[in-house]
Design a protein around this motif. Structure first.
Motif, PDB file in Angstrom:
ATOM      1  N   ARG A   1      24.191  -3.897  -2.396  1.00 19.49           N
ATOM      2  CA  ARG A   1      23.955  -4.632  -3.639  1.00 19.49           C
ATOM      3  C   ARG A   1      22.513  -5.135  -3.678  1.00 19.49           C
ATOM      4  N   LEU A   2      21.869  -4.995  -4.833  1.00 23.15           N
ATOM      5  CA  LEU A   2      20.484  -5.420  -4.981  1.00 23.15           C
ATOM      6  C   LEU A   2      20.376  -6.938  -4.813  1.00 23.15           C
ATOM      7  N   SER A   3      19.445  -7.378  -3.967  1.00 23.14           N
ATOM      8  CA  SER A   3      19.262  -8.817  -3.742  1.00 23.14           C
ATOM      9  C   SER A   3      18.723  -9.496  -4.997  1.00 23.14           C
ATOM     10  N   VAL A   4      17.842  -8.800  -5.713  1.00 29.28           N
ATOM     11  CA  VAL A   4      17.312  -9.269  -6.996  1.00 29.28           C
ATOM     12  C   VAL A   4      17.396  -8.111  -7.974  1.00 29.28           C
ATOM     13  N   ASN A   5      17.910  -8.380  -9.163  1.00 21.96           N
ATOM     14  CA  ASN A   5      18.059  -7.341 -10.185  1.00 21.96           C
ATOM     15  C   ASN A   5      17.635  -7.931 -11.525  1.00 21.96           C
ATOM     16  N   LYS A   6      16.331  -7.929 -11.773  1.00 25.98           N
ATOM     17  CA  LYS A   6      15.769  -8.517 -12.976  1.00 25.98           C
ATOM     18  C   LYS A   6      14.939  -7.469 -13.721  1.00 25.98           C
ATOM     19  N   PRO A   7      14.656  -7.703 -15.004  1.00 23.68           N
ATOM     20  CA  PRO A   7      13.844  -6.737 -15.758  1.00 23.68           C
ATOM     21  C   PRO A   7      12.477  -6.466 -15.128  1.00 23.68           C
ATOM     22  N   GLY A   8      11.910  -7.475 -14.457  1.00 20.00           N
ATOM     23  CA  GLY A   8      10.580  -7.295 -13.883  1.00 20.00           C
ATOM     24  C   GLY A   8      10.555  -7.137 -12.382  1.00 20.00           C
ATOM     25  N   GLN A   9      11.709  -7.267 -11.722  1.00 22.53           N
ATOM     26  CA  GLN A   9      11.707  -7.168 -10.258  1.00 22.53           C
ATOM     27  C   GLN A   9      13.074  -6.751  -9.710  1.00 22.53           C
ATOM     28  N   LEU A  10      13.031  -5.847  -8.747  1.00 24.38           N
ATOM     29  CA  LEU A  10      14.212  -5.449  -7.992  1.00 24.38           C
ATOM     30  C   LEU A  10      13.901  -5.634  -6.508  1.00 24.38           C
ATOM     31  N   ILE A  11      14.893  -6.052  -5.754  1.00 26.23           N
ATOM     32  CA  ILE A  11      14.768  -6.048  -4.291  1.00 26.23           C
ATOM     33  C   ILE A  11      15.891  -5.183  -3.761  1.00 26.23           C
ATOM     34  N   ALA A  12      15.512  -4.046  -3.161  1.00 23.53           N
ATOM     35  CA  ALA A  12      16.482  -3.039  -2.733  1.00 23.53           C
ATOM     36  C   ALA A  12      16.349  -2.767  -1.246  1.00 23.53           C
TER      37      ALA A  12
ATOM     38  N   ASP B   1       0.806  -1.224   0.000  1.00 27.19           N
ATOM     39  CA  ASP B   1       0.000   0.000   0.000  1.00 27.19           C
ATOM     40  C   ASP B   1       0.838   1.272   0.000  1.00 27.19           C
ATOM     41  N   GLY B   2       2.155   1.129  -0.213  1.00 30.53           N
ATOM     42  CA  GLY B   2       3.040   2.286  -0.189  1.00 30.53           C
ATOM     43  C   GLY B   2       3.862   2.393   1.078  1.00 30.53           C
ATOM     44  N   THR B   3       3.635   1.464   2.003  1.00 26.09           N
ATOM     45  CA  THR B   3       4.435   1.437   3.230  1.00 26.09           C
ATOM     46  C   THR B   3       5.879   1.057   2.912  1.00 26.09           C
ATOM     47  N   ILE B   4       6.834   1.810   3.475  1.00 24.68           N
ATOM     48  CA  ILE B   4       8.258   1.530   3.292  1.00 24.68           C
ATOM     49  C   ILE B   4       8.910   1.518   4.668  1.00 24.68           C
ATOM     50  N   THR B   5       9.540   0.407   5.030  1.00 22.53           N
ATOM     51  CA  THR B   5      10.227   0.309   6.310  1.00 22.53           C
ATOM     52  C   THR B   5      11.705   0.626   6.117  1.00 22.53           C
ATOM     53  N   ILE B   6      12.160   1.680   6.754  1.00 22.51           N
ATOM     54  CA  ILE B   6      13.549   2.120   6.627  1.00 22.51           C
ATOM     55  C   ILE B   6      14.481   1.045   7.185  1.00 22.51           C
ATOM     56  N   GLY B   7      15.509   0.671   6.395  1.00 24.65           N
ATOM     57  CA  GLY B   7      16.467  -0.341   6.821  1.00 24.65           C
ATOM     58  C   GLY B   7      16.107  -1.749   6.405  1.00 24.65           C
ATOM     59  N   ASP B   8      14.890  -1.943   5.838  1.00 24.38           N
ATOM     60  CA  ASP B   8      14.473  -3.260   5.354  1.00 24.38           C
ATOM     61  C   ASP B   8      14.408  -3.267   3.836  1.00 24.38           C
ATOM     62  N   ASP B   9      14.114  -4.429   3.274  1.00 18.96           N
ATOM     63  CA  ASP B   9      14.078  -4.568   1.821  1.00 18.96           C
ATOM     64  C   ASP B   9      12.717  -4.174   1.255  1.00 18.96           C
ATOM     65  N   LEU B  10      12.760  -3.635   0.039  1.00 20.10           N
ATOM     66  CA  LEU B  10      11.557  -3.270  -0.696  1.00 20.10           C
ATOM     67  C   LEU B  10      11.563  -4.024  -2.017  1.00 20.10           C
ATOM     68  N   ILE B  11      10.454  -4.719  -2.318  1.00 21.56           N
ATOM     69  CA  ILE B  11      10.312  -5.427  -3.588  1.00 21.56           C
ATOM     70  C   ILE B  11       9.652  -4.485  -4.587  1.00 21.56           C
ATOM     71  N   ILE B  12      10.353  -4.201  -5.662  1.00 20.45           N
ATOM     72  CA  ILE B  12       9.842  -3.305  -6.706  1.00 20.45           C
ATOM     73  C   ILE B  12       9.560  -4.144  -7.942  1.00 20.45           C
ATOM     74  N   GLU B  13       8.311  -4.123  -8.418  1.00 18.61           N
ATOM     75  CA  GLU B  13       7.940  -4.895  -9.599  1.00 18.61           C
ATOM     76  C   GLU B  13       7.532  -3.953 -10.715  1.00 18.61           C
ATOM     77  N   GLY B  14       7.826  -4.342 -11.955  1.00 17.75           N
ATOM     78  CA  GLY B  14       7.495  -3.476 -13.078  1.00 17.75           C
ATOM     79  C   GLY B  14       7.978  -4.048 -14.391  1.00 17.75           C
ATOM     80  N   GLU B  15       8.285  -3.170 -15.325  1.00 16.21           N
ATOM     81  CA  GLU B  15       8.759  -3.572 -16.647  1.00 16.21           C
ATOM     82  C   GLU B  15      10.025  -2.799 -16.995  1.00 16.21           C
ATOM     83  N   LYS B  16      11.047  -3.543 -17.445  1.00 19.88           N
ATOM     84  CA  LYS B  16      12.321  -2.966 -17.886  1.00 19.88           C
ATOM     85  C   LYS B  16      12.947  -2.080 -16.810  1.00 19.88           C
TER      86      LYS B  16
END
Length: 245
Positions: free
Chosen positions: A192-203, A150-165
């Motif tokens: 370093r990004l835990s996941v670095n893919k065209p459709g998903q990043l974990i930062a 819902d837009g919640t971001i916890t500082i110091g934890d990972d955020l899963i970002i999904e999308g295109e390219k």
């Protein structure tokens, strides 16, 4: 009580596989919110049946997922009220005596809608929103600390970002995941990004990010092909986000 109307909104984009005309288009469904998970199912059930504990429902659903996974691993098919899942191996064997080759063949599954679910799809109206303006986009962000999209971001934890390219070249300092606070200051993910893919990043959300309204930004030159952009492309998450500790 009037029957609820269901509408799928779609954007059109050029069909690059069409050889007959340059005007053919295909549709991309506009997703509403982030991907739903077992926690969301539990919320729906507890809203309707308050006597069930949310944690118990989530545990049962997770056990169900594990059981289905084991069925498929054992070479079985599984069917519920929504889909049938069947194991399948793709690829071509040169002769009937050729062995399995992981470089050529692929283990996958088929997902087949059930008869009842197909009937549900017939009740959905499709609304065309027009030409899709950009194939570079962020479709959802999920806070791993809370599981919320819902837009919640916890500082110091990972955020899963999904999308295109949205894949980035981490060797280029100008590319990466950035968090802009309400004061306009940007904080780049340095880990370093835990996941670095065209459709998903974990930062990892930087610890320097202040609490409050935050804009999630991905800067990249990725195009989905061997050719990269000459200039950085800035992809801004349209969802209103709030950082907290």
């Amino acid at each position: 009580m009037s029957k609820k109307k269901f509408v799928w909104e779609v954007y059109l984009r050029p069909n690059t596989l069409s050889k007959d005309t340059e005007r053919d288009c295909i549709a991309d469904v506009r997703f509403r919110g982030g991907a739903k998970r077992n926690e969301d199912i539990a919320d729906v059930i507890t809203k309707e049946r308050s006597e069930f504990r949310r944690e118990t429902i989530i545990n049962i659903l997770n056990l169900r997922d594990e059981a289905v996974k084991n069925f498929i691993q054992d070479g079985m098919s599984f069917i519920d009220g929504i889909v049938q899942i069947a194991p399948r191996v793709t690829g071509v064997w040169k002769t009937e005596n050729s062995p399995y080759n992981a470089a050529v063949h692929k283990r996958t599954v088929d997902l087949i809608p059930t008869h009842d679910f197909k009937a549900v799809l017939d009740d959905i109206t499709v609304k065309v929103l027009g030409l899709k303006d950009d194939s570079f986009r962020i479709t959802s962000v999920t806070d791993t600390a809370t599981g919320l999209s819902d837009g919640t971001i916890t500082i110091g934890d990972d955020l899963i970002i999904e999308g295109e390219k949205i894949k980035v070249d981490e060797s280029d300092a100008a590319q990466g995941v950035f968090f802009k606070g309400a004061d306009g200051a940007e904080h780049k993910t340095s880990r370093r990004l835990s996941v670095n893919k065209p459709g998903q990043l974990i930062a990892r959300v930087p610890s320097s990010l202040p609490e409050g309204k935050t804009t999630v930004i991905v800067r990249t030159k990725y195009t989905g092909s061997a050719t990269v952009l000459k200039e950085l492309r800035e992809i801004v998450c349209k969802l209103s986000c709030t950082a907290k500790r």
